[in-house]
Write a protein that holds these residues in place. Structure first.
Motif, PDB file in Angstrom:
ATOM      1  N   LEU A   1      16.061 -22.125  23.401  1.00  0.00           N
ATOM      2  CA  LEU A   1      16.856 -20.987  22.917  1.00  0.00           C
ATOM      3  C   LEU A   1      18.353 -21.236  23.056  1.00  0.00           C
ATOM      4  O   LEU A   1      19.153 -20.335  22.834  1.00  0.00           O
ATOM      5  CB  LEU A   1      16.453 -19.712  23.668  1.00  0.00           C
TER       6      LEU A   1
ATOM      7  N   ALA B   1      20.040 -22.556  25.909  1.00  0.00           N
ATOM      8  CA  ALA B   1      20.642 -22.353  27.225  1.00  0.00           C
ATOM      9  C   ALA B   1      21.212 -23.659  27.769  1.00  0.00           C
ATOM     10  O   ALA B   1      20.622 -24.716  27.618  1.00  0.00           O
ATOM     11  CB  ALA B   1      19.597 -21.802  28.196  1.00  0.00           C
TER      12      ALA B   1
ATOM     13  N   TYR C   1      23.029 -21.784  32.814  1.00  0.00           N
ATOM     14  CA  TYR C   1      22.205 -20.625  32.474  1.00  0.00           C
ATOM     15  C   TYR C   1      20.777 -20.836  32.998  1.00  0.00           C
ATOM     16  O   TYR C   1      20.162 -19.911  33.528  1.00  0.00           O
ATOM     17  CB  TYR C   1      22.183 -20.423  30.958  1.00  0.00           C
TER      18      TYR C   1
ATOM     19  N   THR D   1      17.131 -13.247  25.347  1.00  0.00           N
ATOM     20  CA  THR D   1      17.482 -14.496  26.047  1.00  0.00           C
ATOM     21  C   THR D   1      18.307 -15.460  25.192  1.00  0.00           C
ATOM     22  O   THR D   1      19.340 -15.958  25.638  1.00  0.00           O
ATOM     23  CB  THR D   1      16.209 -15.211  26.539  1.00  0.00           C
ATOM     24  N   GLY D   2      17.844 -15.714  23.959  1.00  0.00           N
ATOM     25  CA  GLY D   2      18.553 -16.682  23.119  1.00  0.00           C
ATOM     26  C   GLY D   2      19.992 -16.282  22.853  1.00  0.00           C
ATOM     27  O   GLY D   2      20.918 -17.084  23.006  1.00  0.00           O
TER      28      GLY D   2
ATOM     29  N   ASP E   1      21.793 -14.202  24.587  1.00  0.00           N
ATOM     30  CA  ASP E   1      22.519 -14.179  25.851  1.00  0.00           C
ATOM     31  C   ASP E   1      22.932 -15.595  26.252  1.00  0.00           C
ATOM     32  O   ASP E   1      24.075 -15.841  26.656  1.00  0.00           O
ATOM     33  CB  ASP E   1      21.620 -13.548  26.918  1.00  0.00           C
ATOM     34  N   ALA E   2      21.999 -16.544  26.123  1.00  0.00           N
ATOM     35  CA  ALA E   2      22.270 -17.926  26.532  1.00  0.00           C
ATOM     36  C   ALA E   2      23.411 -18.524  25.715  1.00  0.00           C
ATOM     37  O   ALA E   2      24.149 -19.370  26.194  1.00  0.00           O
ATOM     38  CB  ALA E   2      21.012 -18.773  26.386  1.00  0.00           C
TER      39      ALA E   2
ATOM     40  N   ARG F   1      11.156 -12.766  20.609  1.00  0.00           N
ATOM     41  CA  ARG F   1      12.161 -13.603  21.279  1.00  0.00           C
ATOM     42  C   ARG F   1      12.528 -14.805  20.412  1.00  0.00           C
ATOM     43  O   ARG F   1      13.666 -15.279  20.446  1.00  0.00           O
ATOM     44  CB  ARG F   1      11.600 -14.074  22.623  1.00  0.00           C
TER      45      ARG F   1
END
Lengths: 336, 265
Positions: A240, A242, A246, B116-117, B119-120, B163
């Motif tokens: 994703l 990160a 993270y 999550t994606g 945010d990351a 997600r």
């Protein structure tokens, strides 16, 4: 005192018909038994002569007698309060046992002298310590809490950071794990000689000892926690988009939190264990220091009174950590 | 950063956001106690942009490995994989792998999981609405603040889909995503997957054991051999969506594929 006994008589009289006529007016029966036991302890304290005088016996009798009166009142009130009633019902046998314990304690020490002075003290002897020494004890509590908070806080923070690094980075683990495995089992107190050389003050040395005792289990458990995080979580994170930071802060850290809490609990118990020893290092105040000091002068009543305080403080801190854990790890319910 | 920017570029409404995948001579081996264990044997496969391809084969034949290589999480021992001509050498949020296990993060809410994606990549604050949209798309709006352990298996897999979809992937890699679900939930989610794919038009590659599932979803079914896997056969499924499992053409194809797998009845 006599009030309590009267109240008890009334309570007992009112209790039996109600019990006989079924659940019409429910009564907390254990409350009445507790009242009887506590009242007996109060009566014994004032009515029988002392073998050796200990002081504060009137105050003790008043407190215990008042508790007996309160139990009588609660026997009738508590069943009407759902939550408090359940609490009373659950702990009823304990209240009875504590009353019996006070009664026997008072008899065997102050009244019959089977457990002699100075090695043993009646309950009013401990109360007398709190009455006469409370200023000094408060200062000691403050000093002990300061030492414990600094030691445990530093140990937990440094231990946690070290644990995350050891669990995450292969090169950290390469150098760090053998060292940790080597010094981990050594009791923190064994480092006292070198701490005197390395730290400018004995207080700093004491903080170090407490920090070491609490930090090592936090480090070991956090490292194993971070190391055992499901690798698929990292795959999801990397997929994703990160970045490593993270992955550490949002995946490794929360995922390993259950392990970290086990380490914190272990560290907490170790920190209490070394606290008394750490306070021997030239301290001027502190519960550990006070216990040492009073032991030297055969002030065992003071020692017992202080032990009660330490036990209560430790239990309180453990309880706080449990509350923190239950909040932070509520997501674990039903998980595994 | 450039590829991320590409992944996040605004796509005009209605325009499909997808890529073509080119797998050229890909072989892969695992190191097992010093010895090489070959799992993929010179795979050549082209997937057109917007196509839905199913990879079918015996258990442990290396299909999932191929999916990981396409996602960029692992690198092939030999050969190359390209998305729209660009060689894949690292994972990227434009190509998202959905696992058999939902692998939701149990310590946080469904909403944060789906976020999550974004945010990351540091874009969550500006694009919070996308998380809500993704949850709505999979029918989990009412469970945004639930924790993963409160979800059923099917709901958890829907959350995992959300997600993935919140990142608007050009390529969705599905590694037996319905493998652990009960048969009724499975049927529902198969229909939902088709609907999502027809709406979004991303490129989809599905790994599955289930011949029927492959035929219901995919426009092309690739059959793999035992490990080390090579492509054994290829079937075009030229049927309109939504498909029905009793469709005679589908039943005929099913028999043919089972035959290829040596499971003729």
């Amino acid at each position: 005192m006599s009030n309590a006994i009267e109240a008890l008589g009334v309570g007992a009289a009112a209790g039996s018909p109600a019990a006989a006529s079924g659940a019409r007016t429910p009564i907390w029966r254990a409350g009445l038994a507790a009242a009887a036991a506590w009242a007996a302890a109060a009566v014994v304290t004032v009515a029988l002569p002392d073998v050796v005088p200990w002081g504060s016996k009137e105050l003790f009798a008043v407190i215990v007698g008042a508790a007996a009166a309160a139990f009588v009142a609660l026997s009738f009130v508590a069943p009407r309060l759902p939550r408090f009633g359940a609490f009373c019902e659950h702990y009823g046998p304990w209240f009875v046992a504590i009353g019996v314990w006070f009664f026997l304690w008072e008899l065997t020490t102050a009244k019959f002298g089977w457990l002699p002075k100075p090695f043993f003290s009646p309950p009013n002897g401990l109360l007398n310590v709190y009455v006469t020494e409370w200023r000094r004890l408060l200062i000691c509590i403050g000093y002990t809490l300061r030492l414990w908070a600094l030691g445990f806080g530093l140990g937990a923070i440094v231990g946690y950071a070290a644990g995350v690094a050891l669990g995450w980075s292969k090169s950290f683990a390469y150098w760090g794990m053998p060292i940790l495995k080597l010094i981990g089992p050594v009791p923190a107190t064994a480092w006292i000689p070198c701490t005197f050389f390395f730290f400018p003050t004995t207080f700093d040395a004491s903080v170090f000892i407490v920090a070491l005792a609490s930090g090592i289990p936090v480090t070991i458990l956090t490292a194993s926690g971070v190391g055992s995080v499901n690798k698929a979580y990292y795959d999801v994170g990397r997929n994703l988009g990160a970045k490593p930071w993270y992955l550490i802060s949002r995946i490794a850290v929360p995922a390993s939190l259950p392990h970290t809490f086990v380490g914190l609990f272990m560290g907490l118990y170790y920190s209490f264990a070394v606290l008394v020893v750490a306070e021997m290092l030239g301290a001027k105040y502190g519960l550990g220091w006070y216990i040492q000091f009073q032991t030297a002068y055969s002030g065992y009543a003071n020692v017992y009174a202080t032990l009660v305080i330490m036990a209560l403080i430790c239990a309180g801190i453990v309880k706080l950590l449990f509350v923190a854990r239950d909040r932070l790890l509520s997501w674990q319910e039903g998980f595994i | 950063m450039a590829s991320q920017a590409a992944a996040l570029r605004a796509v005009p409404e209605g325009a499909p956001h997808n890529v073509a995948v080119d797998i050229r001579g890909v072989s892969h081996a695992f190191k097992l106690r010093g010895a090489d264990l070959p799992v993929l044997d010179s795979i050549d496969l082209s997937v057109a942009a917007g196509e839905f391809v199913a990879l079918l084969g015996p258990s442990g034949c290396g299909k999932s490995t191929l999916l990981r290589l396409i996602s960029g999480l692992d690198q092939p021992t030999a050969g190359s994989i390209a998305a729209d001509g660009e060689v894949i050498d690292s994972p990227d949020p434009s190509r998202i792998l959905v696992f058999q296990d939902p692998t939701l993060f149990p310590w946080t809410t469904v909403w944060r999981n789906v976020a999550t994606g974004l945010d990351a990549r540091g874009v969550l604050e500006r694009q919070r609405g996308r998380v809500d949209d993704a949850l709505k798309l999979v029918g989990l709006s009412n469970f945004a603040s639930a924790h993963p352990h409160q979800l059923s298996g099917g709901m958890a897999q829907r959350a995992a889909l959300a997600r993935a979809l919140v990142n608007d992937p050009a390529l969705l890699l599905l590694d037996e995503p319905l493998g652990k679900l009960d048969s009724l939930t499975r049927l529902t989610l198969q229909a939902e997957l088709v609907a999502l794919w027809r709406e979004k038009r991303f490129t989809a590659i599905l790994v599955t054991h289930d011949v029927e599932e492959a035929l219901l979803l995919a426009s092309r079914v690739i059959v793999f051999s035992e490990r080390p896997a090579h492509i054994k056969a290829e079937f075009k499924v030229d049927l309109p969506y939504p498909r029905h499992r009793d469709n005679p053409q589908l039943v005929a194809l099913r028999r043919q594929i089972l035959g290829t797998l040596g499971l003729e009845t």
